[in-house]
Design an enzyme around this catalytic site. Structure first.
Site, PDB file in Angstrom:
ATOM      1  N   ASN A 266      26.261  13.975  72.823  1.00 49.30           N
ATOM      2  CA  ASN A 266      27.562  14.563  73.121  1.00 49.30           C
ATOM      3  C   ASN A 266      27.741  15.753  72.187  1.00 49.30           C
ATOM      4  O   ASN A 266      27.761  15.591  70.958  1.00 49.30           O
ATOM      5  CB  ASN A 266      28.667  13.526  72.886  1.00 49.30           C
ATOM      6  CG  ASN A 266      30.045  14.039  73.231  1.00 49.30           C
ATOM      7  OD1 ASN A 266      30.261  15.245  73.377  1.00 49.30           O
ATOM      8  ND2 ASN A 266      31.001  13.133  73.360  1.00 49.30           N
ATOM      9  N   VAL A 267      27.858  16.949  72.743  1.00 44.39           N
ATOM     10  CA  VAL A 267      27.932  18.156  71.911  1.00 44.39           C
ATOM     11  C   VAL A 267      29.232  18.224  71.119  1.00 44.39           C
ATOM     12  O   VAL A 267      29.389  19.110  70.261  1.00 44.39           O
ATOM     13  CB  VAL A 267      27.751  19.442  72.752  1.00 44.39           C
ATOM     14  CG1 VAL A 267      26.362  19.491  73.367  1.00 44.39           C
ATOM     15  CG2 VAL A 267      28.836  19.569  73.828  1.00 44.39           C
TER      16      VAL A 267
ATOM     17  N   ASN B  44      23.766  24.794  77.249  1.00 41.20           N
ATOM     18  CA  ASN B  44      24.066  24.759  78.679  1.00 41.20           C
ATOM     19  C   ASN B  44      25.147  23.750  79.044  1.00 41.20           C
ATOM     20  O   ASN B  44      25.748  23.843  80.107  1.00 41.20           O
ATOM     21  CB  ASN B  44      22.784  24.437  79.461  1.00 41.20           C
ATOM     22  CG  ASN B  44      23.039  24.296  80.947  1.00 41.20           C
ATOM     23  OD1 ASN B  44      23.358  25.265  81.629  1.00 41.20           O
ATOM     24  ND2 ASN B  44      22.921  23.078  81.458  1.00 41.20           N
TER      25      ASN B  44
ATOM     26  N   SER C 157      29.352  32.918  82.057  1.00 40.03           N
ATOM     27  CA  SER C 157      29.635  32.976  83.488  1.00 40.03           C
ATOM     28  C   SER C 157      30.277  34.331  83.789  1.00 40.03           C
ATOM     29  O   SER C 157      30.886  34.946  82.901  1.00 40.03           O
ATOM     30  CB  SER C 157      30.604  31.852  83.880  1.00 40.03           C
ATOM     31  OG  SER C 157      31.120  32.057  85.182  1.00 40.03           O
TER      32      SER C 157
ATOM     33  N   TYR D   9      38.382  27.584  81.611  1.00 39.74           N
ATOM     34  CA  TYR D   9      36.952  27.895  81.759  1.00 39.74           C
ATOM     35  C   TYR D   9      36.669  29.342  81.365  1.00 39.74           C
ATOM     36  O   TYR D   9      35.717  29.636  80.637  1.00 39.74           O
ATOM     37  CB  TYR D   9      36.540  27.634  83.203  1.00 39.74           C
ATOM     38  CG  TYR D   9      35.055  27.690  83.457  1.00 39.74           C
ATOM     39  CD1 TYR D   9      34.220  26.647  83.048  1.00 39.74           C
ATOM     40  CD2 TYR D   9      34.486  28.758  84.138  1.00 39.74           C
ATOM     41  CE1 TYR D   9      32.858  26.686  83.302  1.00 39.74           C
ATOM     42  CE2 TYR D   9      33.129  28.803  84.401  1.00 39.74           C
ATOM     43  CZ  TYR D   9      32.308  27.760  83.980  1.00 39.74           C
ATOM     44  OH  TYR D   9      30.956  27.805  84.235  1.00 39.74           O
ATOM     45  N   ALA D  10      37.515  30.272  81.827  1.00 36.49           N
ATOM     46  CA  ALA D  10      37.335  31.687  81.501  1.00 36.49           C
ATOM     47  C   ALA D  10      37.438  31.927  79.998  1.00 36.49           C
ATOM     48  O   ALA D  10      36.678  32.712  79.431  1.00 36.49           O
ATOM     49  CB  ALA D  10      38.374  32.530  82.243  1.00 36.49           C
ATOM     50  N   ALA D  11      38.386  31.230  79.359  1.00 30.78           N
ATOM     51  CA  ALA D  11      38.551  31.378  77.912  1.00 30.78           C
ATOM     52  C   ALA D  11      37.290  30.970  77.169  1.00 30.78           C
ATOM     53  O   ALA D  11      36.866  31.629  76.210  1.00 30.78           O
ATOM     54  CB  ALA D  11      39.742  30.551  77.432  1.00 30.78           C
TER      55      ALA D  11
ATOM     56  N   LYS E 257      34.132  30.777  78.443  1.00 33.91           N
ATOM     57  CA  LYS E 257      32.968  31.584  78.792  1.00 33.91           C
ATOM     58  C   LYS E 257      33.076  33.006  78.232  1.00 33.91           C
ATOM     59  O   LYS E 257      32.065  33.644  77.923  1.00 33.91           O
ATOM     60  CB  LYS E 257      32.777  31.613  80.312  1.00 33.91           C
ATOM     61  CG  LYS E 257      32.433  30.237  80.892  1.00 33.91           C
ATOM     62  CD  LYS E 257      31.233  29.599  80.187  1.00 33.91           C
ATOM     63  CE  LYS E 257      30.854  28.274  80.778  1.00 33.91           C
ATOM     64  NZ  LYS E 257      29.676  27.663  80.112  1.00 33.91           N
TER      65      LYS E 257
ATOM     66  N   ILE F  58      26.166  29.876  92.096  1.00 38.41           N
ATOM     67  CA  ILE F  58      24.864  29.215  92.052  1.00 38.41           C
ATOM     68  C   ILE F  58      24.918  27.876  92.776  1.00 38.41           C
ATOM     69  O   ILE F  58      25.891  27.129  92.651  1.00 38.41           O
ATOM     70  CB  ILE F  58      24.418  28.983  90.585  1.00 38.41           C
ATOM     71  CG1 ILE F  58      24.506  30.293  89.774  1.00 38.41           C
ATOM     72  CG2 ILE F  58      23.013  28.401  90.538  1.00 38.41           C
ATOM     73  CD1 ILE F  58      23.611  31.403  90.269  1.00 38.41           C
TER      74      ILE F  58
END
Length: 244
Positions: free
Chosen positions: A58-59, A85, A137, A150-152, A154, A185
């Site tokens: 777990n990262v 990843n 992304s 998610y944008a924050a 990436k 993808i």
């Protein structure tokens, strides 16, 4: 391309991560540590691959990361390639996004990348060699509706990577940091989308198709190899021309 390298790939159980692990092994890596919080049948799948080592990780667990790195150091004395990843999504419009959805995406996608890199970069610097590749992304460069969290993350990993490229090499160490920014993808995360949505994605992409995990693995392998030895601090967009 990766002969004798010691590699770590997080989020390795499926999709892009799994393809990267398989590609690294095929390219001659001495050992690829395939790490994921849910390893499922990974151990059975890779039982015949002597250069793939499956590890549950777990990262967000800094102690578990430290234990893994200590083990790898004892076994190999180095880490040559780190691929950050692991990632999650919890999409929603901002007025509907919960604090829990915000926190988990930030913890895994941003802090998890920090945790892994903080643990491994000093070893790379000590050995004067290494490549850190982080999955960003096109959402991190150009945004998207319903993906504030998610944008924050990436966008954040791109900013961290630029700083790391300068920091890691400040005393002359040949340690590089780059990002890969996929577009649309084909992965397990997109397989349940409707045909209408998939066609919309394809129509927005100049090359008129979805990318594959192999397309991404090709770029990651290049950045992991010595063929990219003079490339650092960059974001490689693999998106079929989606964002130009």
């Amino acid at each position: 391309m990766l002969s004798n390298k010691i590699c770590i790939v997080t989020g390795a159980a499926q999709g892009i991560g799994k393809t990267i692990v398989e590609r690294f092994a095929k390219e001659g890596a001495a050992c690829v540590y395939a790490c994921d919080v849910n390893i499922g049948d990974m151990e059975e799948s890779y039982s015949k691959d002597k250069n793939i080592a499956v590890r549950q990780l777990n990262v967000c667990d800094r102690q578990a990361i430290q234990t893994l790195i200590e083990t790898i150091t004892q076994e190999h004395g180095r880490v040559d390639v780190l691929v950050n990843n692991a990632g999650v999504t919890r999409d929603n419009l901002i007025d509907r996004m919960t604090e829990e959805d915000w926190d988990i995406v930030l913890d895994v996608n941003l802090k998890g990348v920090f945790n892994m890199t903080q643990a491994i970069a000093p070893l790379m610097i000590e050995n004067n060699s290494g490549s850190v590749i982080t999955m960003s992304s096109v959402v991190g460069t150009d945004g998207n509706i319903g993906q504030s969290n998610y944008a924050a993350t990436k966008g954040g990993v791109i900013a961290m990577t630029k700083g790391w490229a300068k920091e890691f090499a400040r005393k002359g160490a040949q340690v590089r940091a780059n990002c890969v920014a996929p577009g649309f993808i084909e992965t397990p995360m997109t397989k349940d989308l409707s045909e209408k949505v998939l066609e919309h994605m394809k129509n927005k992409t100049p090359l008129a198709r979805m990318g594959t995990s192999t397309d991404i693995a090709n770029g990651v392998t290049f950045l992991a190899s010595e063929q990219s030895s003079f490339i650092t601090g960059q974001t490689l967009k693999i998106d079929g021309g989606l964002v130009i």
